[in-house]
Design an enzyme around this catalytic site. Sequence first.
Site: not given
Length: 868
Positions: A490, A525
């Site tokens: 990310n 996540d």
Amino acid sequence: MTEATKLNKRLRQADNKVRRLTLLAQRYKQAYITQGALLKLSELASTISDMRDFYPAIHKMVSELLHAENFYVVFYDSDSEHYSPQYFSDEKDQQLIAQVPSGAFSSGLTGYVARTGKPLLCDRSQFSYLVAQGHIQPQGSASDHWLGIPLCRGSRVIGVMAIQSYNAKQLYTDTDLALFSSIGGHTITALDRVKSRELLEDTVRQRTQQLQKINQSLQKEIKERSNAEQLQAALYRISELTASSRDMNSFYKAVHLVLSELMPAENCYIALLDQDKTKLTFPFYLDQYSPPARERPLSRGFTEYVIRCADARLINSASAQQLVEAGEIRRGMADPTKPARHSTSWLGAPLLIDQRVIGVIALQSYEQSYSYGDAELNILRFVSQHIAVAIQRKLATEQQKRHQEELERKVFESTRELRQTNLFLRLQVEERKKAEQKLFYEANHDALTGLANRQMFLQQLKQQFALSKRQPQLSMALLFIDLDRFKLINDSQGHHVGDAFLIEVSKRLQSTVREHDLVARLGGDEFVVLLTSLLHDTDAEDVAERIIDKVRQPFLLQGQQVHSGASIGIAYFDSDHSKAEALLRDADAAMYQAKSMGRNRFVIFNETMREQMLQALSMEQVMQQALEQQQFTAVYEPVLCGQARSLMGYEVHTQWQHPQLGTQYDFNQYATDAGLMPQIEQLMLKQACRQLAASNDDSGLLTVRLSMPHVQQPELFEALNRQLAAVQHKHRLCLAFTERELLQTASAVLAPLQQLKQTGVRLALHNFAADVAPMGLLLQQLFDFVKLDAAFCRQLPRNEQKRQLLQMLQSLALSYKFRLLADGVDNADLLNLLLAEGCCFMQGKYVAELLSAQALATAPSVIFQQLA
């Protein structure tokens, strides 16, 4: 002569035998008495649990065996040579014992026995001898006979027990001394047993009281959460009424029904202003003692008073009389021609649209036994805003419906082309229904992946958990999945690649399970898989292996190849689980175990796992050493007013400068588990306070994050207040608390937060809308700033529902006097969207780059002008 000699010899032998038997009988009798006394003493130690009853019982027992009208027990501390009377009963000195100092016992017979450690049988002559020798000094009334024994614990004298006689005919013997010594030798054992029982019962009593208080606190919290859920459900129902009610009459009745579930509403009415704002109409009026109100011009009633104030008001008999005397209101406005029964408690709230009053909703009570309070006032103030929006929407819908009916009539009378237009309008209505269904879908599904969200997952988990409780043969397992290297992906590849990665992971997860199994995304996540109706114990392990294999395969995202992995914790349903959340907790613990074992694997939860995790103290020791060496330092992230491009202030973040590991940022979980987070936060607060003292008054606001222990634990709360007392410019300091922690402890920390606000510091609510966006927290009017969660803000450009929530929050911010602050502003598009929605305070990567470091240091602060 010989026979006489033999006879005398036999007589002497018989005489000796009689004396021996007599002595033996006396010894047996004495032993019997002693044994009976000891048995009774043991019985006292087993039955008495209060020391106030023990000594009188000993006195009574001794009195049954000896002359013991005068009896006392004194404890002795050999280290401090202090004497403390425990029990004193004396026919002459009973009234004087309260005035006798403890040192007086040391110079008398009591002190003599304590020093020598030997029993003493003393008459007047021996008493005079001890006085003449200087061993003792006369104390109290002189007795004819005194008998005292030392009370010993092992070889140490801890006290003296004595009896005395003022009657010369009642003297004590050596036999009495032996009996009294036997009793005294076992008195200490009995005393310890009674004290132990007394201490145990006192401990049990205190623990019971603590448990009662905890239970009361839990019941209060449950009630408050239930009220909040009930209020939230009521708001959803009011919102749904716009589309579900047939006409305005049914709409008003349904609103009244929802309101009745929140508070007593036997007498309720809704008053609306006409377009000219000169008259009041009453589309809904329900009253026990009055007929429906008619349309009337504006006057000086309760309703007009609320319209003038533009705020909710609670009026009882006393306050009504004051308002009448002040000329603000006149009673009997419902029907001035008839005498009306006056209400004893009246509650009204304005119906506001864009800060404009369109009417009033009011409740009233005629009974002295029930009066509305501040709780109902706050609820009605909050609910009235949603009712106003719903009324406006319903009126608009009704007007649209009337126009549509008129159009249909004209279409029917006109040409086929107009009928086609009518059909088109019907299709628009269907599209609106589909949009509502879409909103419901989005409320229960993750906006990014389309999987079930946390709310829907927990609901399904609880249902399946209850089913498995009733039918244990239905095997169930829960898989908790955490993606490896997601943060790196990310941060390095960008959020758009991270989003694409999560979408692809969700597709792979769904391909590994059956149709009736549930895959959900909890946030970030973290994913979970609920497996039901398992045929074999190894089915969950097979699914975990398939997931690991699927996630291990490379991802091709926007032309870039990305690699990841999955750490999975497996928890099987067990009848010992008390609630569904316990199954999720166990799977989470197993997942952390899998991550600690090297990631990209699965671990099945067992009972020893949590204990093994708690024993991993190496990180705690490292962090403890870092705290002692002050390796934690503050870094400052700027917060800007995006509209004025001006500096608002800074938010304080913590970085860890470790000699070997280098700069560390992601250590909050370790610090929390080790119980060191409050100390680290105190250190950051000290550094922030020093920064405030060294800077100018107009250099902006400093925000410091704190965890809940600072307001939950008295010692930490006291330390926090001491730190704040030394701050000169408290209005420049802002203390921030996260939404998740406040939801868990809201009822217990309201009072401490109010105390902090009264000191002059600012309060902020961080990470709002990260989970459930609880509006109830905003009604407390505690927070000067509400910081929206970064993930929430990043979803605004592509999520209409999120933008609607932002608009509602903006409206609430105006009503409840707080400022919205957006986090995660990483690009110009998001900044412009927020400015267009009216949210100007923000922070993030893009915001920080708008001004250089030197410009930020010299930019004027706008925060105090905004707050003013």
